[in-house]
Structure formats: structure tokens, C-alpha cells
Design a protein around this motif. Sequence first.
Motif, short mmCIF file in Angstrom:
data_model
loop_
_atom_site.label_atom_id
_atom_site.label_comp_id
_atom_site.label_asym_id
_atom_site.label_seq_id
_atom_site.Cartn_x
_atom_site.Cartn_y
_atom_site.Cartn_z
N HIS A 1 0.76 -1.12 0.15
CA HIS A 1 0.06 0.08 0.05
C HIS A 1 0.88 1.20 0.05
CE1 HIS A 1 -3.61 -2.33 0.40
NE2 HIS A 1 -3.13 -3.12 1.37
N ALA A 2 0.58 2.30 -0.98
CA ALA A 2 1.02 3.74 -1.05
C ALA A 2 2.60 3.69 -0.63
CB ALA A 2 0.00 4.68 0.09
N GLN A 3 2.94 4.48 0.75
CA GLN A 3 4.12 4.63 0.87
C GLN A 3 5.22 3.37 1.04
OE1 GLN A 3 1.53 5.83 2.55
NE2 GLN A 3 1.74 8.21 2.70
N CYS A 4 4.42 2.14 1.24
CA CYS A 4 4.98 0.93 1.60
C CYS A 4 5.28 0.13 0.38
CB CYS A 4 4.60 0.19 2.73
SG CYS A 4 4.68 0.80 4.44
N SER A 5 4.90 0.59 -0.81
CA SER A 5 4.81 -0.24 -1.93
C SER A 5 6.30 -0.53 -2.56
CB SER A 5 4.26 0.59 -3.18
OG SER A 5 5.05 1.73 -3.36
N SER A 6 7.51 0.39 -2.03
CA SER A 6 8.98 0.13 -2.33
C SER A 6 9.59 -0.49 -1.36
CB SER A 6 9.42 1.26 -2.76
OG SER A 6 9.51 2.37 -1.88
N CYS B 1 17.84 -3.01 -1.66
CA CYS B 1 16.84 -3.04 -0.89
C CYS B 1 17.07 -1.51 -0.43
CB CYS B 1 17.02 -3.84 0.42
SG CYS B 1 18.47 -3.93 1.25
N ASN B 2 15.90 -1.09 0.51
CA ASN B 2 16.05 0.55 0.88
C ASN B 2 16.02 0.46 2.65
OD1 ASN B 2 13.42 -0.08 1.22
ND2 ASN B 2 12.85 1.06 -0.37
N VAL B 3 16.02 -0.61 3.12
CA VAL B 3 16.16 -0.53 4.70
C VAL B 3 16.95 -1.94 4.98
CG1 VAL B 3 14.65 -1.10 6.80
CG2 VAL B 3 13.82 0.29 4.98
N ILE B 4 17.72 -1.76 6.22
CA ILE B 4 18.60 -3.01 6.66
C ILE B 4 18.29 -3.14 8.11
CG2 ILE B 4 20.54 -1.71 7.04
CD1 ILE B 4 22.16 -4.09 6.16
N ASP C 1 15.36 10.59 1.99
CA ASP C 1 13.80 10.44 2.03
C ASP C 1 13.22 10.55 3.27
OD1 ASP C 1 11.41 10.18 1.29
OD2 ASP C 1 11.70 8.19 0.10
N ARG C 2 13.14 11.84 3.93
CA ARG C 2 12.69 11.98 5.06
C ARG C 2 11.32 11.29 5.54
NH1 ARG C 2 15.03 11.58 10.15
NH2 ARG C 2 13.26 12.07 11.43
N GLU C 3 10.32 11.46 4.37
CA GLU C 3 8.94 11.19 4.20
C GLU C 3 8.85 9.46 4.72
OE1 GLU C 3 5.03 11.21 1.90
OE2 GLU C 3 6.38 12.46 1.35
N PHE C 4 9.72 8.79 3.54
CA PHE C 4 9.99 7.44 3.77
C PHE C 4 10.41 6.87 5.01
CE2 PHE C 4 11.85 3.31 2.95
CZ PHE C 4 10.66 2.57 2.46
N SER C 5 11.51 7.71 5.73
CA SER C 5 12.27 6.98 7.02
C SER C 5 10.85 7.39 8.11
CB SER C 5 13.19 8.30 7.22
OG SER C 5 14.26 7.83 6.30
N ASP C 6 9.95 8.41 8.00
CA ASP C 6 8.89 8.92 9.04
C ASP C 6 8.05 7.60 9.04
OD1 ASP C 6 10.31 11.06 9.94
OD2 ASP C 6 8.99 12.24 8.77
N ILE C 7 7.76 7.11 7.79
CA ILE C 7 6.71 6.03 7.53
C ILE C 7 7.15 4.57 8.14
CG2 ILE C 7 5.50 4.55 5.88
CD1 ILE C 7 5.45 7.31 4.08
N ILE C 8 8.55 4.48 7.90
CA ILE C 8 9.16 3.20 8.40
C ILE C 8 8.97 3.40 10.01
CG2 ILE C 8 11.10 1.93 8.72
CD1 ILE C 8 9.50 1.64 5.98
#
Length: 107
Positions: A5-10, A52-55, A93-100
Motif C-alpha cells: 500500500h502507498a508509501q510501503c510499495s517500495s 533494498c532500502n532498509v536493513i 527521503d525523510r518522508e519514507f523514513s518517517d513512515i518506516i
Amino acid sequence: EQMRHAQCSSLLICVQYPTTHHDFLEASFPSDFVMAGSTFEESTDMLLNDTCNVIASDRSALLNIASSDNRSFIVGEKLMTKEPLAIVTRNNDREFSDIINWVVQAL
């Protein structure tokens, strides 16, 4: 089939397998969000080459990644297990970091 969904799509989380870090992620996220490397170095390489974008790993290892690479990373503050584990996301990508961080806090 699990939908993203949305912000978690990647969202793709790198982690070493077999470890308790991997066990925690498999229990907390759909399996297609988790990418396993056979060593910590392989997982780190997957983060650095944008596979990947998170470890996820122990905090000291994540702080080492964040301090040794010329890119900016954010090391999460919330500990997910007793080891203590944390998540690192790219700083650009602060917005993505906030979502995580919101997802982790909701766990």
C-alpha cells in the motif's frame, strides 16, 4: 497475494539469514518485504547497491554502516528485540523514513 500500500510499495528490508533478526522480520512483515543475505556483508551490499532500502541488524552494526558510508543514513531509535535491533533508512527521503518509523512503532 499480499498487497503493498502507498508509501510501503517500495519497502524491501535486507537482513542476514539465519538470524533472530530475520525471524523477527518474517513474523512482522509479509515475506516479499524481506530480502535475506547469507552474510551481514551481503545484506549490507544489498542496501548499498539499492537492492533494498532498509536493513535490519544489531544497533552497533547499523551505526557502523551509517558512519562508514559517504551517504547519509538514519538509524532508528526504537529497539525491536532484546538484541537490540534497529532499522536504517536513507537520509535523503525523510518522508519514507518517517513512515518506516511509524510502522515500527505500531508493531
